[in-house]
Write an enzyme that holds these catalytic residues in place. Structure first.
Site, PDB file in Angstrom:
ATOM      1  CE  LYS A   1      -2.792   3.360   1.430  1.00  0.00           C
ATOM      2  NZ  LYS A   1      -2.250   4.721   1.607  1.00  0.00           N
TER       3      LYS A   1
ATOM      4  CD  GLU B   1      12.367   4.280   8.971  1.00  0.00           C
ATOM      5  OE1 GLU B   1      12.346   5.279   9.728  1.00  0.00           O
ATOM      6  OE2 GLU B   1      12.318   4.347   7.742  1.00  0.00           O
TER       7      GLU B   1
ATOM      8  CB  CYS C   1      12.736   8.948   8.756  1.00  0.00           C
ATOM      9  SG  CYS C   1      13.696   7.683   7.900  1.00  0.00           S
TER      10      CYS C   1
ATOM     11  CD  GLU D   1      10.010  12.964  11.767  1.00  0.00           C
ATOM     12  OE1 GLU D   1      10.858  12.350  11.105  1.00  0.00           O
ATOM     13  OE2 GLU D   1       8.948  12.440  12.171  1.00  0.00           O
TER      14      GLU D   1
END
Length: 499
Positions: free
Chosen positions: A192, A266, A300, A401
């Site tokens: 997906k 992750e 990331c 973040e």
């Protein structure tokens, strides 16, 4: 430096335009059951690209059923050598069309073409590594510790049907990181992609068929969070492999709890990039800029907290600022572009709000002029690389973040001080250390609570080396032998003579 999209722009790749893209289920391209589509957008211009089929729960059911049939049928009959052969063939096919893949990622999610080429190369290497690993999967023979009449051994078997959910910031190589180890282990996959950038995963699905994977081995369902949730909660799915935000990762954990699925997560990061006064400051400055701004900060593991030893902090920060101001921002299809747009209007608004918050909380932006960039790029989702000084650890831009081209420079005083600052985060994905003192480098690598530590470099990658984090950056690993093991079950067999 800027170059506005539309100025002598290369033509868009054919696959990124035209008719609506369909779902790949059981080796056949089909419409979504609802017949609905969602729009894929070129982030450099805001113009629509090819529509994508909007999968729902019923489509996910069909894809999972197809994956189960392949697992128990044709794909399940493939031996390790067969899996290695088809994965090698897939790597060759991607390599043959690497430039097409790179161009599609450039227009679909805004990756500069030179970065997108690296991502295509990484995908090729990932499948080749996995092809080799497919031949090395084995259990153990175990001598019984108490009797000689019993023989024991273990088997390694595929975990089963895998739901792989990938982000938009590297659609091709993220798909490769999920598919390659799962297929090497003998699993089947329902992939997906993120709705913001699904075109290269769909093209990869085409190549899976061409490479000789049996129908249903790899299925690709495009859509929004509805499809992702259906996959996460599905009773026919044995494992979820997810890459994305920590907030969504929490929802994946909750959604999978009802069936106690195996998980690889992750998630986010707020990685410290640490520069001591004895470092090679020229190399470190270049790495600090690109460690934060590559892919417009949509990475990331980006090193977005720049800790610099106080004696050289002002000098070093100015070096980084000079590099930052020289980075060419513009059309991702231009070979000279270093920073392209953010992936979507939503992401642009989110990052812009962080830039505003940084200034409101007292930090000073010594590079980056957001209003000017908006004037230059019109409807494109461009945020210029922004370096803040005067940042303190409690500021929002130092804590959360951002996932955009925003870097915070913070001074420190010695090893103990910087370890305390660097580890003061819920994340633990990556960290960078620059020093010529080997003893200090070893002390730092042991003291940093991060899954990856880069010493005198930042952001190195290899399919053989595990990638993943501590704390709220997730659990499990991509790449390396650890990634293959994550898709395997261990079965113990006890055997004794019948009489």
């Amino acid at each position: 430096m800027v170059q506005t999209p539309g100025q002598a722009r290369r033509s868009l790749p054919d696959f990124a335009t035209g008719q609506a893209k369909r779902l790949l289920i059981n080796g056949v391209w089909v419409e979504a059951g609802s017949g609905e589509t969602i729009e894929s957008v070129d982030p450099a211009t805001g113009a629509p690209l090819a529509p994508l089929a909007l999968a729902g729960a019923a489509d996910v059911d069909l894809a999972v059923a197809a994956a189960r049939r392949a697992l128990e049928g044709d794909w399940g009959a493939f031996r390790p050598a067969d899996r290695a052969r088809v994965l090698s063939r897939l790597a060759d096919l991607i390599e043959d069309r690497a430039e097409e893949f790179a161009a599609i990622d450039a227009v679909d999610m805004g990756a500069p073409i030179m970065t997108a080429r690296w991502m295509a190369s990484n995908a090729v290497s990932t499948f080749r590594y996995a092809a080799g690993q497919a031949l090395t999967i084995h259990g153990d023979t175990i001598e019984h510790s108490q009797t000689r009449s019993m023989f024991a051994y273990s088997l390694k078997e595929p975990v089963g049907v895998v739901g792989s959910i990938i982000p938009w910031n590297g659609p091709l190589f993220a798909a490769a990181w999920k598919l390659a180890p799962a297929l090497a282990a003998g699993c089947t996959v329902v992939l997906k992609p993120a709705e913001q950038a699904a075109l290269t995963p769909l093209l990869l699905g085409e190549l899976c068929i061409e490479a000789g994977l049996p129908p249903g081995t790899v299925n690709v369902v495009t859509g929004d969070g509805v499809a992702g949730a259906a996959l996460t909660e599905h009773r026919g799915v044995d494992k979820i492999a997810f890459t994305g935000s920590t907030a969504t990762g929490r929802r994946v954990i909750k959604g999978s709890a009802g069936t106690i699925k195996r998980l690889t997560l992750e998630l986010g990061g707020k990685s410290p990039h640490i520069v001591f006064a004895d470092a090679d400051l020229d190399r470190a400055a270049q790495a600090a800029a690109m460690g934060a701004f590559t892919l417009s900060g949509q990475v990331c593991a980006a090193g977005t907290r720049l800790y610099v030893e106080r004696d050289v902090c002002d000098e070093f920060t100015e070096r980084v600022a000079r590099i930052t101001r020289s980075l060419r921002v513009g059309d991702p299809l231009d070979d000279q572009t270093v920073l392209g747009p953010l992936v979507s209007r939503e992401q642009f608004d989110r990052v812009s709000a962080y830039v505003k918050t940084g200034s409101e909380q007292g930090a000073s932006a010594i590079s980056g002029d957001l209003p000017k960039a908006q004037e230059q790029f019109g409807d494109g989702f461009f945020v210029p690389p922004t370096l803040f000084t005067g940042v303190t650890d409690e500021m929002t831009i130092a804590q959360e973040e951002i996932f955009g081209p925003v870097l915070s420079a913070i001074p420190f005083d010695g090893v103990d001080d910087v370890l305390t600052k660097a580890n003061n985060t819920p994340y633990g994905l990556a960290a960078g250390v620059w020093t010529q003192d080997v003893s200090r480098a070893l002390e730092m690598t042991r003291g940093l609570r991060a899954g990856m530590v880069f010493v005198n470099n930042y952001g190195a990658s290899d399919p053989a080396v595990p990638f993943g984090g501590y704390k709220m950056s997730g659990y499990g690993r991509e790449n390396g032998r650890a990634a293959i093991e994550a898709y395997l079950e261990t079965k113990s067999v006890w055997m004794e003579a019948a009489s």
